[in-house]
Design a protein around this motif. Structure first.
Motif, PDB file in Angstrom:
ATOM      1  N   UNK A 115       0.873  -1.177   0.000  1.00 28.75           N
ATOM      2  CA  UNK A 115       0.000   0.000   0.000  1.00 28.75           C
ATOM      3  C   UNK A 115       0.903   1.218   0.000  1.00 28.75           C
ATOM      4  N   UNK A 116       0.723   2.119  -0.961  1.00 29.06           N
ATOM      5  CA  UNK A 116       1.607   3.289  -1.028  1.00 29.06           C
ATOM      6  C   UNK A 116       0.772   4.552  -1.180  1.00 29.06           C
ATOM      7  N   UNK A 117       1.430   5.693  -1.035  1.00 23.77           N
ATOM      8  CA  UNK A 117       0.732   6.975  -0.954  1.00 23.77           C
ATOM      9  C   UNK A 117       1.368   7.991  -1.887  1.00 23.77           C
TER      10      UNK A 117
ATOM     11  N   UNK B 268      -2.150   6.398  -2.652  1.00 26.48           N
ATOM     12  CA  UNK B 268      -1.505   6.229  -3.945  1.00 26.48           C
ATOM     13  C   UNK B 268      -2.076   5.058  -4.714  1.00 26.48           C
ATOM     14  N   UNK B 269      -1.977   3.878  -4.112  1.00 27.81           N
ATOM     15  CA  UNK B 269      -2.489   2.693  -4.790  1.00 27.81           C
ATOM     16  C   UNK B 269      -2.099   1.425  -4.064  1.00 27.81           C
TER      17      UNK B 269
ATOM     18  N   UNK C 139       0.225   6.751   8.387  1.00 31.95           N
ATOM     19  CA  UNK C 139      -0.368   6.446   7.086  1.00 31.95           C
ATOM     20  C   UNK C 139      -1.897   6.546   7.111  1.00 31.95           C
ATOM     21  N   UNK C 140      -2.438   7.121   6.051  1.00 28.38           N
ATOM     22  CA  UNK C 140      -3.885   7.314   5.953  1.00 28.38           C
ATOM     23  C   UNK C 140      -4.301   7.161   4.497  1.00 28.38           C
ATOM     24  N   UNK C 141      -5.176   6.194   4.242  1.00 26.37           N
ATOM     25  CA  UNK C 141      -5.708   5.981   2.891  1.00 26.37           C
ATOM     26  C   UNK C 141      -6.892   6.936   2.713  1.00 26.37           C
ATOM     27  N   UNK C 142      -6.675   8.005   2.002  1.00 30.11           N
ATOM     28  CA  UNK C 142      -7.689   9.040   1.885  1.00 30.11           C
ATOM     29  C   UNK C 142      -7.585   9.737   0.542  1.00 30.11           C
ATOM     30  N   UNK C 143      -8.596  10.527   0.222  1.00 26.25           N
ATOM     31  CA  UNK C 143      -8.528  11.398  -0.944  1.00 26.25           C
ATOM     32  C   UNK C 143      -7.560  12.540  -0.650  1.00 26.25           C
TER      33      UNK C 143
END
Length: 547
Positions: free
Chosen positions: A192-194, A263-264, A405-409
């Motif tokens: 998981x990357x940003x 990122x994806x 880390x935060x998976x966000x828009x």
């Protein structure tokens, strides 16, 4: 002096060489032992530094943590799918089934794991979830699964309601799939990357923008692939010791980082691993007998009378649903109306921090309390910060996402604060309620990384309670939902265990929603349905306003 014979000389030389060889071997062994001792000493020293840095967590406690997260697994290498646990062939039976039961009694079930060749397995590590339920009355209760480490599993149920019930057991992941999850968490944390977005004036003054890849700075577990040395920009937080790493932009300086976003994903699974993961969340066959439950003659009740207070243990089961209403076994909770909700929140400063599952609580309050009005802070809603105020009842309600880390828009990087820093900046007091959670965005990272973050929060909580002991602090655990390589329930369960371990002796409330989401009849989702959220809120308010 008489001369020695040639044979005596050769014998003496042979003895000398043997003795010298022995001494060299002894010296090498001693050197190896000294090196091992130094390595162990260094490790223990680092652990002691860790415990000093994280509010005196002892080495004994750290050892207990390893036991808490231990998980059994295959005792041999798995060469093909047929050797793994089959949800079709695995079965369960109800032990010593009776014609009827009384509320408060226990029911025991045994699960027998078999592989795709219909052969019994002789090792543990399968991840099962079990519940007792009645569809007609919308009743359900979580079952405690114990791995017997021999291919069989014992499940214990409490019988808390009058009526009928059935047993349901799901194979969430086979023991072989769990090993896949563990392996990729330990080796591919960068899956998981940003994105980091840089903006600023270029050499000729026109405004430039560059997008680069970012992630946690960690020197192993696959994260070292981000690069070292001059490759990257480092953003170190002086209070937490956390460092965020972004690849260095080609034209703009490191100081030009403005925005952050998800990122994806990179799927690292082999074909065999994909096949193992595809067997996730499957119901297994077993005894579907209707269990009849009656009220005992003594008219005993399973209701809990103990007043809600910080530090209470979360039992299994932690409660049960009946007619979609959760009754807690932790403490004496109650069910709140719109008016009693407003009354409870009156004169409170409520700070919520974490992910979108705790943002659901913010949304519930804004929707439920008519006088609570949300303000427009002109920020992306997904990461916040958000604020709502009720002037009439003197309520201010806040929510913001936790730090990276935060998976966000796409959102402003400066708005992403670490939870421990926010706690450190709180004065606290009898009118302050601080609520947080930490989990789904950390599932792909090594347990050491998550533990370090949690222990830093623990240190901040202890300091806040020392300067303002009448502050209310509530921790929400992770709920069930994901079943894949990027966010499995097995990952979440391990993080929940770390949360409980870290805060078990701290004066905080732990609102454990794991069982509430696992045993409910609604389709599982990382964002629970409104019925579950309402029941979570009832417990939350019972913590804030105990009776």
């Amino acid at each position: 002096m008489p001369s020695k014979s040639k044979t005596d000389v050769e014998s003496h030389q042979e003895h000398f060489h043997k003795k010298r060889s022995y001494l060299w071997k002894l010296f090498a062994v001693l050197c190896l032992l000294v090196m091992c001792f130094l390595v162990v000493l260094s490790y223990l020293g680092n652990e002691r530094k860790l415990e000093r840095r994280n509010s005196a967590i002892s080495l004994d406690d750290y050892s207990r943590l390893q036991q808490v997260v231990y998980w059994d697994g295959p005792n041999r290498s798995i060469t093909n799918l047929s050797m793994s646990t089959s949800p079709t062939h695995t079965t369960f039976i109800i032990e010593n089934l009776k014609e009827s039961y009384q509320t408060g009694e226990e029911l025991f079930v045994t699960v027998y794991a078999k592989n795709f060749d219909n052969k019994s397995k002789n090792y543990g590590g399968d991840f099962f979830q079990a519940k007792l339920f009645c569809s007609k009355t919308k009743a359900s209760v979580f079952g405690e699964v114990v791995d017997l480490l021999n291919g069989s599993y014992s499940v214990r149920f409490l019988l808390p309601w009058v009526g009928e019930a059935q047993v349901a057991v799901r194979l969430i992941h086979s023991s072989e799939a769990v090993q896949v999850l563990k392996h990729h968490r330990d080796t591919d944390s960068g899956k998981v990357f940003f994105n980091g977005y840089y903006e600023g004036p270029g050499p000729n003054k026109p405004r430039l923008s560059e997008t680069v890849m970012c992630n946690v700075k960690w020197d192993k577990n696959g994260l070292e692939s981000m690069g070292t040395g001059d490759c990257c920009c480092e953003y170190s937080d002086p209070r937490t010791g956390e460092t965020w790493l972004c690849q260095r932009p080609k034209l703009l300086p490191c100081s030009a980082l403005v925005y952050h976003s998800m990122g994806g994903y990179r799927n690292p699974l082999t074909n065999k691993e994909k096949m193992l993961m595809e067997q996730a969340n499957k119901g297994i066959n077993g005894d579907r007998s209707i269990i009849k439950i009656f009220q005992p003659h003594e008219n005993e009740t399973t209701d809990v009378k103990e007043k809600c207070r910080p530090g209470l243990h979360t039992p299994v089961p932690a409660g049960f649903y009946l007619n979609d209403v959760w009754t807690s076994f932790v403490c004496g909770t109650r069910h709140f109306t719109t008016q009693t909700t407003a009354d409870c929140l009156k004169d409170k400063h409520i700070y919520m921090m974490g992910d979108s599952t705790i943002r659901q609580w913010f949304e519930f309050f804004v929707k439920t309390v008519p006088t609570l009005k949300q303000m427009n802070l002109h920020v992306p809603y997904q990461a916040g910060p958000l604020i709502a105020v009720d002037v009439e009842n003197n309520i201010d309600l806040h929510w913001r996402a936790h730090g990276v880390p935060l998976r966000t828009l796409k959102t402003a990087f400066a708005n992403l604060h670490y939870i421990s820093n926010e706690i450190d900046d709180q004065a606290g007091g009898p009118h302050t309620v601080f609520i947080f959670n930490l989990g789904p965005h950390f599932t792909t990272y090594p347990l050491d990384f998550y533990t370090r973050r949690v222990l830093r929060i623990r240190k901040a909580v202890l300091a806040l309670l020392q300067r303002a002991p009448d502050t209310t602090i509530i921790i929400k655990t992770i709920n069930t939902g994901y079943k894949d390589i990027f966010g499995s329930d097995w990952y979440s369960l391990q993080l929940n265990r770390i949360l409980h371990w870290a805060f078990q002796d701290v004066g905080v409330y732990i609102l454990d929603v794991w069982q509430m989401t696992s045993c409910h009849y609604s389709e599982e989702n990382i964002h629970p349905c409104p019925v579950i959220v309402k029941n979570e809120i009832d417990i939350l308010l019972s913590f804030i306003c105990p009776v």
